[in-house]
Write a protein that holds these residues in place. Structure first.
Motif, PDB file in Angstrom:
ATOM      1  N   HIS A  87       0.821  -1.207   0.000  1.00 45.28           N
ATOM      2  CA  HIS A  87       0.000   0.000   0.000  1.00 45.28           C
ATOM      3  C   HIS A  87       0.855   1.258   0.000  1.00 45.28           C
ATOM      4  O   HIS A  87       2.051   1.207   0.285  1.00 45.28           O
ATOM      5  CB  HIS A  87      -0.943  -0.011   1.208  1.00 45.28           C
ATOM      6  CG  HIS A  87      -0.217  -0.060   2.517  1.00 45.28           C
ATOM      7  ND1 HIS A  87       0.319  -1.229   3.018  1.00 45.28           N
ATOM      8  CD2 HIS A  87       0.062   0.908   3.423  1.00 45.28           C
ATOM      9  CE1 HIS A  87       0.893  -0.975   4.180  1.00 45.28           C
ATOM     10  NE2 HIS A  87       0.763   0.322   4.448  1.00 45.28           N
ATOM     11  N   GLN A  88       0.208   2.379  -0.323  1.00 48.50           N
ATOM     12  CA  GLN A  88       0.870   3.677  -0.376  1.00 48.50           C
ATOM     13  C   GLN A  88      -0.140   4.754  -0.023  1.00 48.50           C
ATOM     14  O   GLN A  88      -1.341   4.595  -0.243  1.00 48.50           O
ATOM     15  CB  GLN A  88       1.439   3.929  -1.778  1.00 48.50           C
ATOM     16  CG  GLN A  88       2.244   5.209  -1.886  1.00 48.50           C
ATOM     17  CD  GLN A  88       3.077   5.255  -3.155  1.00 48.50           C
ATOM     18  OE1 GLN A  88       3.095   4.324  -3.944  1.00 48.50           O
ATOM     19  NE2 GLN A  88       3.787   6.352  -3.340  1.00 48.50           N
ATOM     20  N   THR A  89       0.360   5.858   0.517  1.00 52.05           N
ATOM     21  CA  THR A  89      -0.480   7.006   0.880  1.00 52.05           C
ATOM     22  C   THR A  89       0.131   8.274   0.306  1.00 52.05           C
ATOM     23  O   THR A  89       1.353   8.468   0.369  1.00 52.05           O
ATOM     24  CB  THR A  89      -0.567   7.139   2.417  1.00 52.05           C
ATOM     25  OG1 THR A  89      -1.099   5.927   2.959  1.00 52.05           O
ATOM     26  CG2 THR A  89      -1.449   8.311   2.814  1.00 52.05           C
ATOM     27  N   TRP A  90      -0.716   9.149  -0.234  1.00 47.63           N
ATOM     28  CA  TRP A  90      -0.296  10.467  -0.718  1.00 47.63           C
ATOM     29  C   TRP A  90      -1.120  11.532  -0.005  1.00 47.63           C
ATOM     30  O   TRP A  90      -2.317  11.349   0.218  1.00 47.63           O
ATOM     31  CB  TRP A  90      -0.567  10.628  -2.217  1.00 47.63           C
ATOM     32  CG  TRP A  90       0.161   9.676  -3.101  1.00 47.63           C
ATOM     33  CD1 TRP A  90       1.375   9.865  -3.664  1.00 47.63           C
ATOM     34  CD2 TRP A  90      -0.300   8.409  -3.559  1.00 47.63           C
ATOM     35  NE1 TRP A  90       1.709   8.774  -4.433  1.00 47.63           N
ATOM     36  CE2 TRP A  90       0.699   7.860  -4.380  1.00 47.63           C
ATOM     37  CE3 TRP A  90      -1.454   7.666  -3.327  1.00 47.63           C
ATOM     38  CZ2 TRP A  90       0.574   6.624  -4.988  1.00 47.63           C
ATOM     39  CZ3 TRP A  90      -1.579   6.429  -3.932  1.00 47.63           C
ATOM     40  CH2 TRP A  90      -0.578   5.924  -4.753  1.00 47.63           C
ATOM     41  N   ALA A  91      -0.513  12.661   0.294  1.00 49.63           N
ATOM     42  CA  ALA A  91      -1.225  13.784   0.908  1.00 49.63           C
ATOM     43  C   ALA A  91      -1.491  14.851  -0.144  1.00 49.63           C
ATOM     44  O   ALA A  91      -0.575  15.272  -0.847  1.00 49.63           O
ATOM     45  CB  ALA A  91      -0.406  14.374   2.047  1.00 49.63           C
ATOM     46  N   THR A  92      -2.753  15.286  -0.244  1.00 53.21           N
ATOM     47  CA  THR A  92      -3.077  16.394  -1.134  1.00 53.21           C
ATOM     48  C   THR A  92      -3.096  17.712  -0.363  1.00 53.21           C
ATOM     49  O   THR A  92      -2.958  18.775  -0.957  1.00 53.21           O
ATOM     50  CB  THR A  92      -4.427  16.168  -1.846  1.00 53.21           C
ATOM     51  OG1 THR A  92      -5.419  15.857  -0.877  1.00 53.21           O
ATOM     52  CG2 THR A  92      -4.317  15.012  -2.825  1.00 53.21           C
ATOM     53  N   THR A  93      -3.282  17.629   0.961  1.00 53.87           N
ATOM     54  CA  THR A  93      -3.148  18.773   1.862  1.00 53.87           C
ATOM     55  C   THR A  93      -2.303  18.281   3.039  1.00 53.87           C
ATOM     56  O   THR A  93      -1.932  17.105   3.088  1.00 53.87           O
ATOM     57  CB  THR A  93      -4.518  19.247   2.410  1.00 53.87           C
ATOM     58  OG1 THR A  93      -5.049  18.237   3.280  1.00 53.87           O
ATOM     59  CG2 THR A  93      -5.506  19.538   1.293  1.00 53.87           C
ATOM     60  N   ASP A  94      -2.005  19.143   4.008  1.00 58.57           N
ATOM     61  CA  ASP A  94      -1.400  18.641   5.245  1.00 58.57           C
ATOM     62  C   ASP A  94      -2.296  17.527   5.748  1.00 58.57           C
ATOM     63  O   ASP A  94      -3.517  17.696   5.830  1.00 58.57           O
ATOM     64  CB  ASP A  94      -1.313  19.744   6.301  1.00 58.57           C
ATOM     65  CG  ASP A  94      -0.139  20.672   6.090  1.00 58.57           C
ATOM     66  OD1 ASP A  94       0.946  20.191   5.737  1.00 58.57           O
ATOM     67  OD2 ASP A  94      -0.314  21.888   6.289  1.00 58.57           O
TER      68      ASP A  94
END
Length: 110
Positions: A87-94
Motif C-alpha cells: 500500500h501507499q499514501t499520498w497527501a493532497t493537503t497537510d
C-alpha cells in the motif's frame, strides 16, 4: 504522572517524502504512530507486516492497495490493510493520521 516528549523522526524508507512520524511506546505487540504528511508527501509503497489501521484525523489524501485505483481519504476515514497488502499514501493537503499496527483481531462492527 509522567510527562514525556514523543520522539519524532522524518521517514525516508520506501521512497517516502514529506513525512514525519511520532513513535509512541509499543504496548503488548501493538504499536501506535502519528504520521504527519506535508502536501504532496507520500508514505511509499510497502507491504503491511501486521494488520494496519490508518485513521485520518486531519487533511486529505489518497491511499492505494496493490494495483487497485487510489481512493480519496479525509478526516474520519479508517483504512485497514491486512498483512502482506502492498500500500501507499499520498497527501493532497497537510494530512495527519494515527497508525495502529497489531497482530490482534479487530472488531470493526458499528
Amino acid at each position: 504522572m509522567r510527562l514525556l516528549t514523543i520522539p519524532q523522526h522524518p521517514i525516508a524508507s520506501f521512497g517516502s517524502t514529506g513525512v514525519t512520524m511520532q513513535l509512541l511506546p509499543q504496548a503488548g505487540g501493538t504499536s501506535v504512530h502519528v504520521a504527519h504528511l506535508a502536501p504532496g508527501g507520500t508514505l511509499g509503497r510497502h507491504p503491511a507486516v501486521r494488520r494496519q489501521l490508518f485513521v485520518v484525523v486531519a487533511g486529505r489524501g489518497e491511499v492505494q492497495v496493490d494495483d487497485d485505483p487510489p481512493q480519496v481519504v479525509g478526516p474520519g476515514t479508517l483504512v485497514v490493510w491486512e498483512p502482506g497488502e502492498v500500500h501507499q499514501t499520498w497527501a493532497t493537503t497537510d494530512l495527519t493520521a494515527v497508525i495502529v499496527e497489531t497482530s490482534e483481531e479487530i472488531d470493526l462492527s458499528d
